[in-house]
Write a protein that holds these residues in place. Structure first.
Motif, mmCIF file in Angstrom:
data_model
loop_
_atom_site.group_PDB
_atom_site.id
_atom_site.type_symbol
_atom_site.label_atom_id
_atom_site.label_comp_id
_atom_site.label_asym_id
_atom_site.label_seq_id
_atom_site.Cartn_x
_atom_site.Cartn_y
_atom_site.Cartn_z
ATOM 1 N N PHE A 298 -17.983 -30.381 -9.136
ATOM 2 C CA PHE A 298 -17.290 -29.590 -8.125
ATOM 3 C C PHE A 298 -16.193 -30.296 -7.351
ATOM 4 C CE2 PHE A 298 -20.008 -31.833 -5.297
ATOM 5 C CZ PHE A 298 -21.316 -31.694 -5.747
ATOM 6 N N THR B 293 -27.292 -22.826 -16.392
ATOM 7 C CA THR B 293 -28.470 -23.578 -15.965
ATOM 8 C C THR B 293 -29.024 -24.391 -17.131
ATOM 9 O OG1 THR B 293 -30.039 -21.823 -16.531
ATOM 10 C CG2 THR B 293 -29.058 -21.762 -14.313
ATOM 11 N N SER C 150 -33.011 -22.791 -0.820
ATOM 12 C CA SER C 150 -32.063 -21.721 -0.510
ATOM 13 C C SER C 150 -32.333 -20.468 -1.335
ATOM 14 C CB SER C 150 -30.629 -22.200 -0.753
ATOM 15 O OG SER C 150 -30.369 -22.348 -2.138
ATOM 16 N N GLU C 151 -32.979 -20.653 -2.500
ATOM 17 C CA GLU C 151 -33.316 -19.518 -3.358
ATOM 18 C C GLU C 151 -34.777 -19.103 -3.201
ATOM 19 O OE1 GLU C 151 -32.208 -20.557 -7.326
ATOM 20 O OE2 GLU C 151 -30.061 -20.568 -6.884
ATOM 21 N N PRO D 35 -28.791 -26.130 -12.095
ATOM 22 C CA PRO D 35 -27.421 -25.791 -12.512
ATOM 23 C C PRO D 35 -26.752 -26.986 -13.188
ATOM 24 C CG PRO D 35 -27.823 -25.313 -10.179
ATOM 25 C CD PRO D 35 -28.925 -26.204 -10.637
ATOM 26 N N CYS E 256 -25.227 -23.513 -6.126
ATOM 27 C CA CYS E 256 -25.911 -22.241 -6.405
ATOM 28 C C CYS E 256 -25.015 -21.263 -7.161
ATOM 29 C CB CYS E 256 -26.389 -21.602 -5.102
ATOM 30 S SG CYS E 256 -27.750 -22.480 -4.296
ATOM 31 N N GLU E 257 -23.708 -21.432 -7.034
ATOM 32 C CA GLU E 257 -22.767 -20.530 -7.706
ATOM 33 C C GLU E 257 -22.512 -20.911 -9.159
ATOM 34 O OE1 GLU E 257 -19.336 -20.753 -5.253
ATOM 35 O OE2 GLU E 257 -20.211 -19.590 -3.604
ATOM 36 N N ILE E 258 -22.989 -22.081 -9.573
ATOM 37 C CA ILE E 258 -22.779 -22.508 -10.960
ATOM 38 C C ILE E 258 -23.547 -21.565 -11.889
ATOM 39 C CG2 ILE E 258 -23.204 -24.362 -12.622
ATOM 40 C CD1 ILE E 258 -22.863 -26.352 -10.299
ATOM 41 N N PRO E 259 -22.876 -20.926 -12.843
ATOM 42 C CA PRO E 259 -23.539 -19.893 -13.654
ATOM 43 C C PRO E 259 -24.451 -20.431 -14.755
ATOM 44 C CG PRO E 259 -21.252 -20.129 -14.329
ATOM 45 C CD PRO E 259 -21.431 -21.019 -13.135
ATOM 46 N N LYS F 218 -22.397 -26.531 2.299
ATOM 47 C CA LYS F 218 -21.327 -25.965 1.482
ATOM 48 C C LYS F 218 -21.477 -26.398 0.028
ATOM 49 C CE LYS F 218 -19.030 -23.730 4.657
ATOM 50 N NZ LYS F 218 -18.926 -22.246 4.606
ATOM 51 N N GLU G 154 -24.174 -24.416 -1.563
ATOM 52 C CA GLU G 154 -23.650 -23.097 -1.925
ATOM 53 C C GLU G 154 -22.854 -23.170 -3.223
ATOM 54 O OE1 GLU G 154 -21.389 -21.496 1.269
ATOM 55 O OE2 GLU G 154 -23.072 -21.470 2.683
ATOM 56 N N LYS G 155 -22.041 -24.219 -3.358
ATOM 57 C CA LYS G 155 -21.254 -24.381 -4.580
ATOM 58 C C LYS G 155 -22.161 -24.564 -5.795
ATOM 59 C CE LYS G 155 -16.895 -26.343 -2.851
ATOM 60 N NZ LYS G 155 -15.986 -25.548 -3.713
#
Length: 354
Positions: A287, A18, A212-213, A229, A13-16, A7, A10-11
């Motif tokens: 986060f 970089t 994950s990417e 990120p 990866c959501e950070i816009p 989780k 995932e959080k």
């Protein structure tokens, strides 16, 4: 409730934002076909600035200190502060008269006249290792690393891979590195914060983020690390605290690296304490947003930027001051313990009791 590692990935990866967004340049280090010719070992005890050891020849060698620079290797722990027993012979000089800063290789005839010790060193290496007695050419000792030379003597972060990703701030900007990458930020005031983030537990999860990417390259490669990120705190207090603690860690790690006969336990514990504080604040900014209020109050009350120059002040008095600050934080944050109110998975968890 315990946050699961997937989780958190995932959080992240959501950070816009970089690392690429906040950097002027992220680039690889030098490469050379004769690393043992360029890389020198600094003797533990030497009164001479020009005396080094050659790994390949297993003998003392000499070179003019004007063209010898610190060499950063991921083999050693270089967190926050740059330190390594290695040096790098770089027969390059800044071009005169150009508006753009440019370093060019010193031609053989100039090298022999101006840097005779380096010239003899290269000739000896060429003869003994390459069995080549032909006249010296610049191709025999030139290196590849256009971006590193472009940003030579420019402050930067040097990220390398030891046991995991680690980052050191090179304030002078004259360190040479092979593996890893250099990071020049758009805003120089962000160096302490970004260095702290790259040394935080978040960096331990970066390989999982890459996986994950579907990125399977070396995660310290510039093309990969630029996707790291990063979040800057909304609360200016948190960023100021991280910046100040990062400056403490820069000083403390320099003290650790300068210790010749083993780092004393009290110094390890002191540096470890401030590293945990830095990690707590970085994780909270990214986060969690759930730091113990008593700890935040204690940090705000006790942690302040040092007014003087840490490099020029008496190290013992600074160490005593940092130890006193630690004790004050532990006493005022409640029973000498501090923690997040939210649990963390194993990769991000660490003991915070002292």
């Amino acid at each position: 409730m315990l946050l699961k590692e997937n989780k958190i990935v995932e959080k992240i990866c959501e950070i816009p934002v970089t690392l690429e967004d906040v950097s002027e340049s992220i680039f690889e280090g030098v490469s050379t076909k004769n690393i043992l010719m360029h890389r020198l070992l600094l003797p533990e005890e030497s009164d001479s600035d020009s005396y080094y050891l050659c790994e390949g020849l297993c003998k003392p060698v000499f070179s003019e200190p004007e063209i010898v620079y610190p060499y950063i290797s991921g083999t050693f722990s270089e967190k926050f502060a740059c330190s390594s027993p290695y040096r790098f012979m770089l027969p390059y000089e800044l071009s005169e008269g150009d508006k753009k800063k440019e370093y060019n290789v010193v031609p053989p005839e100039e090298l022999e006249a101006r840097f005779p010790m380096a010239y003899r060193r290269i000739m000896e290496f060429k003869k003994q290792f390459r069995h080549d007695i032909s006249p010296l050419t610049s191709a025999d000792y030139s290196i590849k690393g256009k971006k590193l030379l472009e940003y030579f003597n420019t402050p930067k972060i040097i990220a390398t891979e030891g046991y995991h990703l680690q980052a050191a701030y090179d304030a002078v900007g004259n360190s040479v590195f092979g593996d890893g990458c250099g990071i020049v930020l758009k805003d120089p005031s962000k160096y302490p914060y970004v260095t702290a983030v790259l040394n935080s537990p978040i960096a331990r999860l970066f390989p999982a983020v890459c996986k994950s990417e579907m990125i399977f390259s070396d995660y310290t490669a510039p093309t990969v690390l630029r996707r790291f990120p990063i979040v800057f705190p909304d609360n200016r207090l948190t960023e100021n605290l991280i910046n100040t603690v990062s400056s403490y860690l820069l000083f403390l790690n320099r003290q650790k690296y300068a210790t010749r006969y083993g780092v004393p336990d009290w110094l390890k514990e002191l540096a470890g304490f401030y590293e945990q504080i830095s990690s707590l604040l970085v994780l909270d900014a990214h986060f969690l947003n759930d730091i113990d209020p008593r700890l935040l109050d204690a940090l705000e009350e006790n942690i302040h930027p040092y007014a003087g120059d840490m490099d020029s002040e008496d190290s013992d008095s600074l160490l005593n001051a940092l130890y006193y600050i630690k004790q004050q934080i532990l006493e005022t944050s409640g029973s000498g313990k501090f923690k997040f109110n939210v649990g963390l998975p194993g990769m991000l968890s660490f003991s915070t009791e002292r």
